[in-house]
Design a protein around this motif. Structure first.
Motif, PDB file in Angstrom:
ATOM      1  N   VAL A 287      53.404  55.693   9.724  1.00 36.45           N
ATOM      2  CA  VAL A 287      52.888  57.009  10.089  1.00 36.45           C
ATOM      3  C   VAL A 287      51.503  57.172   9.479  1.00 36.45           C
ATOM      4  O   VAL A 287      51.339  57.061   8.266  1.00 36.45           O
ATOM      5  CB  VAL A 287      53.818  58.137   9.596  1.00 36.45           C
ATOM      6  N   ARG A 288      50.532  57.396  10.344  1.00 30.57           N
ATOM      7  CA  ARG A 288      49.159  57.663   9.910  1.00 30.57           C
ATOM      8  C   ARG A 288      48.734  58.994  10.501  1.00 30.57           C
ATOM      9  O   ARG A 288      49.437  59.573  11.338  1.00 30.57           O
ATOM     10  CB  ARG A 288      48.217  56.559  10.389  1.00 30.57           C
ATOM     11  N   GLU A 289      47.593  59.444  10.083  1.00 27.73           N
ATOM     12  CA  GLU A 289      47.091  60.717  10.579  1.00 27.73           C
ATOM     13  C   GLU A 289      46.905  60.706  12.089  1.00 27.73           C
ATOM     14  O   GLU A 289      47.157  61.703  12.767  1.00 27.73           O
ATOM     15  CB  GLU A 289      45.759  61.024   9.896  1.00 27.73           C
ATOM     16  N   ASP A 290      46.502  59.563  12.640  1.00 24.86           N
ATOM     17  CA  ASP A 290      46.190  59.481  14.062  1.00 24.86           C
ATOM     18  C   ASP A 290      47.199  58.707  14.905  1.00 24.86           C
ATOM     19  O   ASP A 290      47.026  58.587  16.112  1.00 24.86           O
ATOM     20  CB  ASP A 290      44.797  58.877  14.248  1.00 24.86           C
TER      21      ASP A 290
END
Length: 103
Positions: free
Chosen positions: A52-55
């Motif tokens: 899970v990343r910001e984008d």
């Protein structure tokens, strides 16, 4: 979040597997070793890692827990992200990587 996916293989290529679980297709990035283990089969069980990343949210799938464990260990190395870890594990099996690290 997801420990594993178990279902029909909806799509498969050298880098991607889509596992149909109850009518929902989960796209997983896979290693070449995982591809070799599930190729030619109609069903597969993949142990998963959710990045899970910001984008983006990306799911990575592995044919066995050992490969997943090595993937997670590689992520602990400074400068190694999920895509680099997948590339490393596509070039060698966990046992080969273990031997390289031991020497």
């Amino acid at each position: 979040m997801y420990y594993y996916l178990n279902g029909e293989i909806g799509y498969l290529d050298l880098k991607t597997a889509v596992i149909d679980c109850g009518g929902v297709g989960y796209k997983c990035a896979i290693t070449l070793n995982t591809y070799k283990q599930i190729s030619g089969k109609s069903r597969a069980k993949l142990f998963t890692y959710l990045s899970v990343r910001e984008d983006a949210m990306e799911l990575y799938g592995f044919a066995d827990e050992t490969e997943k464990t090595f993937f997670e260990m590689l992520l602990g190395v400074n400068g190694v992200g999920p895509k680099a870890a997948i590339a490393i594990l596509s070039d060698m099996t966990p046992s080969e990587l273990s031997a390289v690290l031991a020497t």
